[in-house]
Motif scaffolding. Structure first.
Motif, PDB file in Angstrom:
ATOM      1  N   ASP A   3       1.104  -1.134   0.277  1.00 15.40           N
ATOM      2  CA  ASP A   3       0.197  -0.201   0.113  1.00 15.40           C
ATOM      3  C   ASP A   3       0.565   1.497   0.540  1.00 15.40           C
ATOM      4  OD1 ASP A   3       1.031  -0.075   2.536  1.00 15.40           O
ATOM      5  OD2 ASP A   3      -0.728  -0.156   3.206  1.00 15.40           O
ATOM      6  N   ARG A   4       2.304   1.061  -0.675  1.00 19.40           N
ATOM      7  CA  ARG A   4       3.418   2.391  -0.689  1.00 19.40           C
ATOM      8  C   ARG A   4       1.983   3.375  -2.075  1.00 19.40           C
ATOM      9  NH1 ARG A   4       8.039   1.996   0.810  1.00 19.40           N
ATOM     10  NH2 ARG A   4       8.975   0.584   1.416  1.00 19.40           N
ATOM     11  N   ILE A   5       1.851   3.014  -2.540  1.00 12.62           N
ATOM     12  CA  ILE A   5       0.528   4.580  -4.007  1.00 12.62           C
ATOM     13  C   ILE A   5       0.212   3.569  -4.172  1.00 12.62           C
ATOM     14  CG2 ILE A   5       3.301   6.017  -3.592  1.00 12.62           C
ATOM     15  CD1 ILE A   5       3.772   4.252  -6.718  1.00 12.62           C
ATOM     16  N   THR A   6      -0.919   3.660  -4.769  1.00 18.33           N
ATOM     17  CA  THR A   6      -1.586   2.630  -5.562  1.00 18.33           C
ATOM     18  C   THR A   6      -1.650   3.522  -6.932  1.00 18.33           C
ATOM     19  OG1 THR A   6      -2.947   3.195  -4.476  1.00 18.33           O
ATOM     20  CG2 THR A   6      -4.237   3.259  -6.457  1.00 18.33           C
ATOM     21  N   VAL A   7      -0.860   2.397  -8.545  1.00 16.87           N
ATOM     22  CA  VAL A   7      -1.244   2.709  -9.874  1.00 16.87           C
ATOM     23  C   VAL A   7      -3.149   2.749 -10.164  1.00 16.87           C
ATOM     24  CG1 VAL A   7      -0.211   2.234 -11.498  1.00 16.87           C
ATOM     25  CG2 VAL A   7       1.250   2.080  -9.424  1.00 16.87           C
ATOM     26  N   LEU A   8      -2.876   3.485 -10.854  1.00 17.69           N
ATOM     27  CA  LEU A   8      -3.699   3.490 -12.067  1.00 17.69           C
ATOM     28  C   LEU A   8      -3.217   3.379 -13.757  1.00 17.69           C
ATOM     29  CD1 LEU A   8      -7.396   3.794 -13.294  1.00 17.69           C
ATOM     30  CD2 LEU A   8      -6.858   6.269 -13.269  1.00 17.69           C
ATOM     31  N   TYR A   9      -4.200   2.136 -13.756  1.00 14.21           N
ATOM     32  CA  TYR A   9      -3.434   1.474 -15.186  1.00 14.21           C
ATOM     33  C   TYR A   9      -4.082   0.989 -16.030  1.00 14.21           C
ATOM     34  CZ  TYR A   9       0.072  -1.025 -18.410  1.00 14.21           C
ATOM     35  OH  TYR A   9       0.328  -0.686 -19.297  1.00 14.21           O
ATOM     36  N   ASP A  47      -2.206  -9.327 -17.000  1.00 13.50           N
ATOM     37  CA  ASP A  47      -1.976  -9.282 -14.667  1.00 13.50           C
ATOM     38  C   ASP A  47      -0.498  -9.969 -15.051  1.00 13.50           C
ATOM     39  OD1 ASP A  47      -4.514  -9.246 -13.574  1.00 13.50           O
ATOM     40  OD2 ASP A  47      -4.383 -11.709 -14.424  1.00 13.50           O
ATOM     41  N   ALA A  48       0.039 -10.406 -15.573  1.00 10.17           N
ATOM     42  CA  ALA A  48       1.775 -10.502 -15.498  1.00 10.17           C
ATOM     43  C   ALA A  48       2.887  -9.759 -15.004  1.00 10.17           C
ATOM     44  CB  ALA A  48       2.181 -11.988 -16.275  1.00 10.17           C
ATOM     45  N   TYR A  49       2.272  -9.059 -16.159  1.00 13.66           N
ATOM     46  CA  TYR A  49       2.868  -7.330 -15.884  1.00 13.66           C
ATOM     47  C   TYR A  49       2.791  -6.532 -14.971  1.00 13.66           C
ATOM     48  CZ  TYR A  49       4.454  -2.773 -18.366  1.00 13.66           C
ATOM     49  OH  TYR A  49       5.209  -1.426 -18.297  1.00 13.66           O
ATOM     50  N   VAL A  50       0.934  -6.208 -14.593  1.00 11.89           N
ATOM     51  CA  VAL A  50       0.994  -5.534 -13.833  1.00 11.89           C
ATOM     52  C   VAL A  50       0.942  -6.431 -12.192  1.00 11.89           C
ATOM     53  CG1 VAL A  50      -0.440  -3.940 -14.499  1.00 11.89           C
ATOM     54  CG2 VAL A  50      -1.229  -6.028 -13.465  1.00 11.89           C
ATOM     55  N   ALA A  51       1.581  -7.579 -12.260  1.00  9.46           N
ATOM     56  CA  ALA A  51       1.729  -8.175 -10.834  1.00  9.46           C
ATOM     57  C   ALA A  51       3.312  -8.017 -10.579  1.00  9.46           C
ATOM     58  CB  ALA A  51       1.715  -9.580 -10.964  1.00  9.46           C
ATOM     59  N   ALA A  52       4.519  -8.264 -11.930  1.00  8.35           N
ATOM     60  CA  ALA A  52       6.109  -7.713 -11.476  1.00  8.35           C
ATOM     61  C   ALA A  52       5.880  -5.932 -11.460  1.00  8.35           C
ATOM     62  CB  ALA A  52       6.724  -7.709 -13.192  1.00  8.35           C
ATOM     63  N   LEU A  53       5.056  -5.302 -11.572  1.00 11.52           N
ATOM     64  CA  LEU A  53       5.346  -3.161 -11.112  1.00 11.52           C
ATOM     65  C   LEU A  53       4.849  -3.491 -10.082  1.00 11.52           C
ATOM     66  CD1 LEU A  53       4.359  -2.012 -14.673  1.00 11.52           C
ATOM     67  CD2 LEU A  53       6.328  -2.288 -14.286  1.00 11.52           C
ATOM     68  N   ALA A  54       3.701  -4.420  -9.338  1.00 10.09           N
ATOM     69  CA  ALA A  54       2.944  -3.974  -8.218  1.00 10.09           C
ATOM     70  C   ALA A  54       4.024  -5.018  -6.896  1.00 10.09           C
ATOM     71  CB  ALA A  54       1.609  -4.738  -8.022  1.00 10.09           C
ATOM     72  N   ALA A  55       4.718  -5.980  -7.621  1.00 10.90           N
ATOM     73  CA  ALA A  55       5.696  -6.839  -6.260  1.00 10.90           C
ATOM     74  C   ALA A  55       7.232  -5.389  -6.146  1.00 10.90           C
ATOM     75  CB  ALA A  55       5.672  -7.851  -6.871  1.00 10.90           C
ATOM     76  N   GLY A  56       7.833  -5.442  -7.161  1.00 14.05           N
ATOM     77  CA  GLY A  56       8.554  -4.989  -7.486  1.00 14.05           C
ATOM     78  C   GLY A  56       8.542  -3.248  -6.285  1.00 14.05           C
ATOM     79  N   ALA A  57       7.514  -2.696  -6.743  1.00 16.68           N
ATOM     80  CA  ALA A  57       6.968  -1.539  -5.907  1.00 16.68           C
ATOM     81  C   ALA A  57       6.256  -1.336  -4.759  1.00 16.68           C
ATOM     82  CB  ALA A  57       6.121  -0.367  -6.995  1.00 16.68           C
ATOM     83  N   GLU A  58       6.046  -2.698  -4.499  1.00 15.09           N
ATOM     84  CA  GLU A  58       4.991  -2.874  -2.827  1.00 15.09           C
ATOM     85  C   GLU A  58       3.712  -2.084  -3.344  1.00 15.09           C
ATOM     86  OE1 GLU A  58       7.752  -3.647   0.478  1.00 15.09           O
ATOM     87  OE2 GLU A  58       8.811  -3.149  -0.360  1.00 15.09           O
ATOM     88  N   THR A  59       3.203  -2.398  -4.328  1.00 17.06           N
ATOM     89  CA  THR A  59       1.810  -1.028  -4.233  1.00 17.06           C
ATOM     90  C   THR A  59       0.593  -1.968  -4.692  1.00 17.06           C
ATOM     91  OG1 THR A  59       1.611   0.447  -5.412  1.00 17.06           O
ATOM     92  CG2 THR A  59       2.560  -0.786  -7.158  1.00 17.06           C
ATOM     93  N   THR A  60      -0.560  -1.042  -4.639  1.00 11.39           N
ATOM     94  CA  THR A  60      -1.296  -1.605  -5.320  1.00 11.39           C
ATOM     95  C   THR A  60      -2.013  -1.325  -7.077  1.00 11.39           C
ATOM     96  OG1 THR A  60      -2.208  -1.739  -3.483  1.00 11.39           O
ATOM     97  CG2 THR A  60      -4.167  -1.594  -4.904  1.00 11.39           C
ATOM     98  N   ILE A  61      -2.161  -1.615  -7.311  1.00 10.19           N
ATOM     99  CA  ILE A  61      -2.332  -1.520  -9.101  1.00 10.19           C
ATOM    100  C   ILE A  61      -3.858  -1.614  -9.092  1.00 10.19           C
ATOM    101  CG2 ILE A  61      -1.642  -1.543 -11.704  1.00 10.19           C
ATOM    102  CD1 ILE A  61       1.094  -2.314 -11.316  1.00 10.19           C
TER     103      ILE A  61
END
Length: 311
Positions: A59-65, A80-94
């Protein structure tokens, strides 16, 4: 009284049916599998009456993708696969809206959905929000910022664009010199016509490259050196620099349109995701503000890299 973002848009119009060929092409946007080692959660949610796919790794930030597909194809599950990698790396919610598609729903229907989701996110949390997208979704993301800049809704903390399609005139000379066959001029013009259906390509909400970029947030732009949209990416980077906005432009040599999505295991795709993660962590750490000033929220400095376990 506060102005809702949707009130800034032209009136919505009835569209026409999708052709059998287009329906067949839409069906090819199948869901992608999330690596279980990423330890993210994914599910369907609803924001402002718009069905969304939410991938959460913190929950560090929120990304509207906003997904790509020429405004007439694509769906969040395919990302799913692409945004999951982004979310995991940045510890965020997309949050990825299932926005309405053309030709059934021409401009500004898809943008209206994106703005409704953004407005609810902005009112529901005080976390930084980054608006992101690829191809036509990158155009929608930039158009969200254009609309927000004309309202009293808070500005996003960042803008992150992959292979952005930002000028629907499709007049860039790179359409004539591009060696990438994934998004040629004929496809761009056909998608544009399905989306606009008589609306002006000169409207900054349809072609955000033509907008006043004063007040835009820090921006990351990624584009393949072989693709036709190099001109759009260069144009936005130039406009942001002229407006004294912090901007990073990454041109990846020998890559084509949305390469991290098409070739996810390629080294350049992994590096692209790592760069996005660094950008998201920079926004999270409060190191860049919309006026370019350096600020700090006292968070530890992230290394910005995706570990072997999260690739």
């Amino acid at each position: 009284m506060p102005t809702t973002l949707r009130a800034l848009l032209p009136a919505e119009r009835a569209g026409g049916p999708a052709s059998p060929e287009l329906l067949e092409r839409r069906a090819k946007f199948i869901a992608t599998e999330i690596d279980p080692e990423l330890r993210v959660t994914a599910g369907d949610t609803d924001f402002a009456g718009v069905d969304c796919r939410t991938v959460c790794a913190g929950d560090r930030i929120t990304v509207l993708y906003l997904h790509g597909g020429g405004y007439r194809m694509g769906r969040p599950e395919a990302y799913d696969a692409y945004v999951a990698a982004l979310a995991a790396g940045a510890e965020t919610t997309i949050v990825a809206p299932r926005y309405r598609l053309a030709p059934e729903n021409p401009f500004p229907a898809g943008l209206s959905d994106a703005l409704a989701v953004y407005e609810e996110l902005a009112s529901a949390t005080d976390r930084p929000i980054v608006v992101a997208g690829d191809s036509a979704g990158a155009g929608l993301a930039a158009a969200v910022v254009v609309a927000v800049s004309a309202s009293d809704v808070r500005t996003p903390g960042g803008l992150m664009l992959l292979s952005p399609w930002l000028d629907l005139h499709c007049s860039s000379p790179f359409y004539g010199t591009s060696t990438d066959t994934y998004f040629p001029l004929a496809n761009a013009e056909s998608a544009r016509d399905d989306y606009l259906q008589g609306a002006s390509a000169g409207d900054p909400l349809a072609s955000p490259l033509l907008a006043d970029h004063t007040g835009f947030p820090p921006t990351l732009i990624q584009v393949g050196g072989n693709e036709a949209l190099v001109g759009d990416a260069l144009g936005l980077a130039r406009a942001l620099a002229t407006a004294n906005i912090t901007c990073t432009l990454e041109v990846i040599a020998d890559q084509g349109h949305t390469w991290p999505l098409i070739c996810p295991d390629h080294g350049d795709s992994i590096l692209s995701i790592e760069s996005c993660v660094r950008f998201l962590r920079t926004i999270d750490a409060g190191k860049l503000s919309t006026d370019g000033a350096r600020v700090s929220r006292g968070l530890p400095k992230p290394d910005g890299r995706i570990s072997e376990e999260t690739r």
